[in-house]
Structures are given as structure tokens and as C-alpha cells.
Design a protein around this motif. Structure first.
Motif, short mmCIF file in Angstrom:
data_model
loop_
_atom_site.label_atom_id
_atom_site.label_comp_id
_atom_site.label_asym_id
_atom_site.label_seq_id
_atom_site.Cartn_x
_atom_site.Cartn_y
_atom_site.Cartn_z
N GLU A 101 -3.85 9.88 -11.93
CA GLU A 101 -3.35 10.16 -10.58
C GLU A 101 -4.13 11.31 -9.94
O GLU A 101 -4.43 11.26 -8.75
N ALA B 135 6.86 3.82 -10.89
CA ALA B 135 5.61 4.21 -10.23
C ALA B 135 4.82 2.96 -9.87
O ALA B 135 4.22 2.87 -8.80
N HIS C 211 3.41 11.04 -8.32
CA HIS C 211 3.39 10.34 -9.62
C HIS C 211 2.91 11.29 -10.72
O HIS C 211 3.44 11.29 -11.84
N TYR D 18 -0.47 0.70 -15.50
CA TYR D 18 0.96 0.96 -15.64
C TYR D 18 1.65 -0.14 -16.46
O TYR D 18 2.50 0.16 -17.30
N GLU E 127 0.50 9.56 -4.93
CA GLU E 127 -0.20 9.75 -6.22
C GLU E 127 0.09 11.16 -6.75
O GLU E 127 0.28 11.34 -7.97
#
Ligand code: FE2
Ligand code: FE2
Length: 213
Positions: A144, A88, A179, A69, A176
Motif C-alpha cells: 500500500e 480491503a 489500508h 488480497y 491505500e
């Protein structure tokens, strides 16, 4: 957190600080540990070893999530995409903290290779991000979904009595999935093969190593 007004040097410092707190610090969860009110049932030594191996894998997964990320956010073109990624990442910090706490309760420790996992993930995230925001978000969706699938597998194979790990993994799995949904809604591209297959192979290698070391 917004990085809109930050200079490149500021961003570098934010990245360095995140790497340090992921690898050497005590990551700060914003939400309470989902297992806080769940009894810590005594496990026999083999069960405890197995649970610790699985939670070490999940901890590494969260170290990788931080790297990915932050690597992706570092090169994201659109400020909204960057904010989406960092938002996230904050939830992933909760996961990281909870997995670390559970590992300690199981008398175990994080993977010794965490600096390598982090660096590799950061580089991969930045590479994906350089292809553009649609790819960046597509990479989030694929990652994810793969994490969600392996969390489901862990929920099946955790010792029956390990209620605390189970509670943590269930909340992580729901996060997840969210996300992935958010990234899809934000305009993710579907990644073409062989990228998803290569990502799955890299994650299989990580899981095999992190279960032990
Ligand atoms: Fe996570
Ligand atoms: Fe996630």
C-alpha cells in the motif's frame, strides 16, 4: 463478507468467481465514482494517450491488488486477518471499477496481460500469507505504501486538464493510506530487505509494460 463458515471448496469457488469478475466481468463498485460530477475536459491526442497509459497502470495495480488480497486471504490463519483482507479487497474493487470506467472514457482498454498479473499476484499473496499473519499484514503495508507513492507520482504527471482521473486517484490514494494504517494496527511486521526492494522492482516492470500494453 465473511468466509468463516465456508468450506475449502466454497472458498475456491469464491476465489474463482473473484478472478473471473476481475478479469472478464464488470466489477461492481459499492461507492459512487468520485469523478461522477467532474467535467470531462477534451484532451489532445498525446495527453489522452499519456492519461490512458497511467490509468492502465493503475488498473493493473488494482488487478494485482485483487490477486494479492485474495491470495493472502486464502491462506490467512486468523479469521480476523482474513476478514480484514477481504474488506480491503472490496475497496480495491471500487478502484478497479473506477479505473476501468476512466480507461473507457479515454477510448482505451485494460492491459492484455491482466490474467498474468492476477495469477502472479495471487501466488505472491499466498506465499506471503504462508509465512504467517504478521508477514501477511506486513506485505499489505509495504504494497500500500508503494502504491500510494506511485499514485502521488501520477497525480504530478497527469495532464493538467484530466480532472476526472485526478479525482479518482485522490480518493484511491487516501484509501491505500488507510489500508496500510489498518494493517499496521492489526499487527503487521516490518518486512526485511531485500523484500521491499524486490517488490519495487516487480512493480517498476509492471508499470513499464502496462503503460503500453
Ligand atoms: Fe487500490
Ligand atoms: Fe489498497
Amino acid at each position: 463478507m465473511t468466509l468463516r463458515a465456508l468450506s475449502p471448496l466454497d472458498r475456491l469457488l469464491v476465489d474463482a468467481q473473484n478472478a473471473l469478475s476481475t478479469l472478464a466481468g464488470k466489477p461492481l463498485a459499492r461507492r459512487a465514482n468520485p469523478a461522477a460530477d467532474t467535467a470531462d475536459v477534451e484532451l489532445d491526442p498525446a495527453e489522452r494517450r499519456h492519461a490512458a497509459g497511467l490509468m492502465r497502470i493503475n488498473h493493473v495495480g488494482e488487478v494485482c491488488a485483487q490477486g494479492l488480497y485474495y491470495g493472502q486471504a486464502a491462506v490467512a490463519r486468523d479469521p480476523q486477518t482474513r476478514e480484514h483482507l477481504l474488506e480491503a479487497a472490496q475497496e480495491e474493487t471500487d478502484h478497479l471499477a473506477w479505473c476501468g470506467e476512466r480507461l473507457q472514457e479515454l477510448d482505451s482498454r485494460p492491459s492484455l496481460f491482466n490474467p498474468l498479473w492476477y495469477a502472479g499476484s495471487y501466488a505472491l499473496g499466498a506465499l506471503a500469507g504462508l509465512r504467517g499473519d504478521g508477514w501477511n499484514l506486513g506485505f499489505v503495508v509495504e504494497t500500500e505504501h508503494q502504491v500510494e507513492a506511485h499514485l502521488e507520482e501520477h497525480l504530478q504527471t497527469l495532464p493538467e486538464a484530466d480532472l476526472r482521473s485526478r479525482k479518482i486517484l485522490k480518493v484511491m490514494k487516501a484509501d491505500e493510506a488507510r489500508h496500510a494504517d489498518h494493517a499496521e494496527q492489526a499487527g503487521a511486521r516490518i518486512l526485511p530487505q531485500p523484500i521491499p526492494k524486490m517488490m519495487a522492482a516487480a512493480s517498476d516492470l509492471m508499470k513499464a509494460v502496462a503503460y503500453r500494453i
